[in-house]
Design an enzyme around this catalytic site. Sequence first.
Site, PDB file in Angstrom:
ATOM      1  N   ASN A 193     -86.468-129.428  73.933  1.00 26.49           N
ATOM      2  CA  ASN A 193     -85.698-130.350  73.346  1.00 26.49           C
ATOM      3  C   ASN A 193     -85.734-130.823  72.371  1.00 26.49           C
ATOM      4  O   ASN A 193     -85.366-131.802  71.651  1.00 26.49           O
ATOM      5  CB  ASN A 193     -85.023-130.864  74.557  1.00 26.49           C
ATOM      6  CG  ASN A 193     -86.764-131.894  75.239  1.00 26.49           C
ATOM      7  OD1 ASN A 193     -87.837-131.397  74.469  1.00 26.49           O
ATOM      8  ND2 ASN A 193     -86.301-132.720  75.872  1.00 26.49           N
ATOM      9  N   HIS A 348    -100.984 -85.752  52.297  1.00 30.02           N
ATOM     10  CA  HIS A 348     -99.892 -84.433  51.910  1.00 30.02           C
ATOM     11  C   HIS A 348     -97.956 -85.235  52.609  1.00 30.02           C
ATOM     12  O   HIS A 348     -97.933 -85.598  53.033  1.00 30.02           O
ATOM     13  CB  HIS A 348    -100.785 -83.337  54.064  1.00 30.02           C
ATOM     14  CG  HIS A 348     -99.461 -82.814  53.922  1.00 30.02           C
ATOM     15  ND1 HIS A 348     -99.855 -81.781  52.963  1.00 30.02           N
ATOM     16  CD2 HIS A 348     -98.591 -82.158  54.756  1.00 30.02           C
ATOM     17  CE1 HIS A 348     -98.695 -80.395  53.470  1.00 30.02           C
ATOM     18  NE2 HIS A 348     -98.596 -81.044  54.908  1.00 30.02           N
ATOM     19  N   ASN A 349     -97.666 -83.709  51.408  1.00 30.80           N
ATOM     20  CA  ASN A 349     -96.306 -84.189  51.977  1.00 30.80           C
ATOM     21  C   ASN A 349     -95.689 -85.419  51.339  1.00 30.80           C
ATOM     22  O   ASN A 349     -94.341 -86.216  52.054  1.00 30.80           O
ATOM     23  CB  ASN A 349     -95.290 -83.705  53.563  1.00 30.80           C
ATOM     24  CG  ASN A 349     -95.119 -82.663  53.652  1.00 30.80           C
ATOM     25  OD1 ASN A 349     -95.828 -81.593  52.220  1.00 30.80           O
ATOM     26  ND2 ASN A 349     -94.669 -81.618  54.490  1.00 30.80           N
ATOM     27  N   GLU A 378     -99.444 -85.377  47.122  1.00 25.34           N
ATOM     28  CA  GLU A 378     -98.376 -84.107  46.454  1.00 25.34           C
ATOM     29  C   GLU A 378     -97.480 -84.029  46.055  1.00 25.34           C
ATOM     30  O   GLU A 378     -96.187 -85.144  46.607  1.00 25.34           O
ATOM     31  CB  GLU A 378     -98.527 -83.556  47.615  1.00 25.34           C
ATOM     32  CG  GLU A 378     -98.499 -81.786  48.162  1.00 25.34           C
ATOM     33  CD  GLU A 378     -98.438 -81.042  49.083  1.00 25.34           C
ATOM     34  OE1 GLU A 378     -98.464 -79.887  49.576  1.00 25.34           O
ATOM     35  OE2 GLU A 378     -98.522 -81.630  50.389  1.00 25.34           O
ATOM     36  N   ASP A 380     -94.143 -81.638  46.020  1.00 25.36           N
ATOM     37  CA  ASP A 380     -93.536 -80.138  46.399  1.00 25.36           C
ATOM     38  C   ASP A 380     -92.843 -80.098  45.353  1.00 25.36           C
ATOM     39  O   ASP A 380     -91.415 -80.273  45.707  1.00 25.36           O
ATOM     40  CB  ASP A 380     -93.485 -79.608  47.587  1.00 25.36           C
ATOM     41  CG  ASP A 380     -93.957 -79.946  48.911  1.00 25.36           C
ATOM     42  OD1 ASP A 380     -95.395 -79.810  47.756  1.00 25.36           O
ATOM     43  OD2 ASP A 380     -93.705 -79.563  49.547  1.00 25.36           O
ATOM     44  N   HIS A 393     -88.879 -81.181  50.651  1.00 29.52           N
ATOM     45  CA  HIS A 393     -89.901 -80.227  51.469  1.00 29.52           C
ATOM     46  C   HIS A 393     -88.602 -79.286  51.550  1.00 29.52           C
ATOM     47  O   HIS A 393     -87.642 -79.213  52.563  1.00 29.52           O
ATOM     48  CB  HIS A 393     -89.262 -80.339  53.176  1.00 29.52           C
ATOM     49  CG  HIS A 393     -90.558 -79.934  53.922  1.00 29.52           C
ATOM     50  ND1 HIS A 393     -92.187 -80.151  53.340  1.00 29.52           N
ATOM     51  CD2 HIS A 393     -91.135 -79.317  54.499  1.00 29.52           C
ATOM     52  CE1 HIS A 393     -93.285 -79.231  53.797  1.00 29.52           C
ATOM     53  NE2 HIS A 393     -92.215 -78.870  55.193  1.00 29.52           N
ATOM     54  N   GLU A 427     -97.374 -78.519  44.606  1.00 33.70           N
ATOM     55  CA  GLU A 427     -97.201 -76.918  45.267  1.00 33.70           C
ATOM     56  C   GLU A 427     -96.149 -76.838  44.286  1.00 33.70           C
ATOM     57  O   GLU A 427     -94.864 -77.416  44.651  1.00 33.70           O
ATOM     58  CB  GLU A 427     -97.059 -77.260  46.475  1.00 33.70           C
ATOM     59  CG  GLU A 427     -96.937 -76.218  47.440  1.00 33.70           C
ATOM     60  CD  GLU A 427     -95.868 -76.519  49.000  1.00 33.70           C
ATOM     61  OE1 GLU A 427     -95.810 -75.637  49.829  1.00 33.70           O
ATOM     62  OE2 GLU A 427     -97.525 -77.218  49.182  1.00 33.70           O
ATOM     63  N   LYS A 478    -102.392 -73.994  38.753  1.00 35.92           N
ATOM     64  CA  LYS A 478    -102.992 -72.373  39.269  1.00 35.92           C
ATOM     65  C   LYS A 478    -102.947 -73.194  36.745  1.00 35.92           C
ATOM     66  O   LYS A 478    -102.543 -73.500  36.764  1.00 35.92           O
ATOM     67  CB  LYS A 478    -101.774 -71.478  39.344  1.00 35.92           C
ATOM     68  CG  LYS A 478    -101.928 -71.317  40.305  1.00 35.92           C
ATOM     69  CD  LYS A 478    -103.566 -70.605  40.743  1.00 35.92           C
ATOM     70  CE  LYS A 478    -103.812 -69.840  42.401  1.00 35.92           C
ATOM     71  NZ  LYS A 478    -104.615 -69.231  41.986  1.00 35.92           N
TER      72      LYS A 478
END
Length: 785
Positions: A193, A348-349, A378, A380, A393, A427, A478
């Site tokens: 109250n 990752h991802n 990362e 992609d 992805h 990637e 690469k």
Amino acid sequence: MLCGRWRRCRRSPGEPTVSAQVAAPLALQPSPASPDGGTKRPGLRALKKMGLTEDEDIRAMLRGSRLRKIRSRTWHQERLYRLQEDCLSVWFQRRIPRAPSQHIFFVQHIEAVREGHQSEGLRRFGGAFAPARCLTIAFKGRRKNLDLAAATAEEAQRWVRGLAKLRARLEAMSQRERLDHWIHSYLHRADSNQDSKMSFKEIKSLLRMVNVDMNDMYAYRLFKECDHSNNERLEGAEIEEFLRRLLKRPELEEIFHRYSGEDHVLSASELQEFLEDQGEDGATLARAQQLIQAYELNETAKQHEMMTLDGFMMYLLSPEGAALDVAHTCVFQDMSQPLAHYFISSSHNTYLTDSQIGGPSSTEAYIRAFAQGCRCVELDCWEGPGGEPIIYHGHTLTSKILFRDVIQAVHDHAFTLSPYPVILSLENHCGLEQQTVMAHHLRSILGDMLVTQALDSQNPEELPSPEQLKGRVLVKGKKLPAARNEDGCILSDREDEEEEEEEAEEASEVAEQRRRAKQISPELSALAVYCCATHLRTLHTSPGSPQPCHVSSLSERKARKLIREAGNSFVRHNVQQLTRVYPLGLRMNSANYSPQEMWNSGCQLVALNFQTPGYEMDLNTGRFLINGQCGYVLKPACLRHLDTTFDPEYTGPPRTTLTVQVLTAQQLPKLNAEKPSSIVDPLVRVEIHGVPADCARKETDYVLNNGFNPCWGQTLQFQLCAPELVLVRFVVEDYDVTSPNDFVGQFTLPLNSLKQGYRHIHLLSKDGASLSPATLFVHIRIQNS
């Protein structure tokens, strides 16, 4: 000792002893009384404690603002947002009312407040609102950003400034201040109250809120002992007395009295004795005097270089009294060694905010990863429309984001927490044309941040150190051979190559897509300076054969095979070259693997799904908790020497004993805030994560119906073969006899950063947010044979 005590107590005739002046408990000072005898409103009390009583921004937030929440191009809904009177949480309106806990967010869970169109959501959907009117509240963990637009620029600025002040003050609050603040916020909620008086029914409600199921007879006796006015209501000083009794720490009082003797205060020499028994480095008299000046609340005691029980509790609840060595919370390791000598926090991802099957991709995921200290992210990369590469992805329903937007996020946020280098792990699934576009975006957006040539032209193949690469971005991709075709040659930098070798032949269209993706453009190849992606086919064990600038990417399966079959050779390989490990593609829900087994063999870039909470991410957070959370941790000496004989599978006999006495816990969170009768039955588990011979877990019994101040007093002991690699994880769970236990909180840290003696462990939630004021109180002993 007697002479010392006599000198300390000598006084003029009629002068009260110092101990008589300061020995009274100071845990919770009585709140100033209001004219009607009740305590001040918690909102004013909170503002006063935070030093913000006259702050106009905070007062405006307490009144509330109608802000537009922006979720899409068409979804711009006006909602009321108001700072709660505890000044620790913000209430917000929902279209459909939900449980009370679903209508608030906490200031301590805010990661950042950004002005203007500084989020992906506002850049895409906030065009109708001037940047000066917009702000973004980014949260720790998985909670989505809150993109808001105010009616005016000034109103937006009030929230930006106000939240900044609250976050700064909260950061500066001691654990005791947080506890005081916390209990009074619950007190305010229990006062049904709002008359600033507490009936026994309201006191019982308070006890349930703070997670304790106290026997009615005992609770009423405690209530009546504080009801000096004998009117069945507690008010003013009576409430504060009740809270002081409730928050008593008998185990701390027992330790304090063990060292303080009969006069109930610690002299500097007695505090020094305590520090020596704790195993503190530099336990000198000067250090004891310094702690008294820092943590003692009573000015009289401070002047006489004495510490009261309250000051002692302040010290033990401070960062200096915590389990984590405070000296390890800043960068303290040698940062001038080659990159291969460090564990590097890796994601990752990174672009995903949920699962890898249909979850959304977002630049915000990169910002969050950087905010957690991640140094290797990362990307992609796939062919996108309009000649612009995209990130997602591949061959799934995950949403797509532009490559250039991600690189802009790297430019803007990569070095907000850590100055040490960031690695972009590409990637690459793009054709030559869009690879050239990628190279252009990397150069034009990152500018001088980007490493485009060797730092030491005399030794271009030697890996530089994190110190040399401060503020720089490295590309992992690469590299074309020296004698190459100008149109690019067939290579691969894709992680899933080895998994594909086990799969059946692909459809011709997909195969053609993959063939094109294996072509590397000279422009992109030129940016792979120190992180040239290569496929690991054999391990080089002789000192001169490895090429330090080559980086291998291995699935968790391949890494485990190497650890099992070529343990020491793999360790030696990782002394000179970087190795990246990533989760199997079969983990459709973006689950993680244990990173510890990869660290055991010296793998540097152990990539995890940062968006997926669990013990694996707890281990990652614990590993990189030290060294200023900069994302780089120096590997143990056994993983850095070229002639090392270390093999994680065969480590020899135990050489360290860890003994953990689990004493008590304080203010554990309720797991079901909407159900008053739901009280946790806590148990504590201590887990050892290290080489296989060291991995173990032991737990206490559970305590029935007490999450407020449960007591165990149980001892758990562990024998360790490779202590330099050990992570210790303290876990609190709610025991359930019929189903798996529920997670309450945890804290993980390296054994080498765990301090001995009586220590508080400050618990974290499943997504890494602070559960303050929740703590464990333990005694730690580490013995080396």
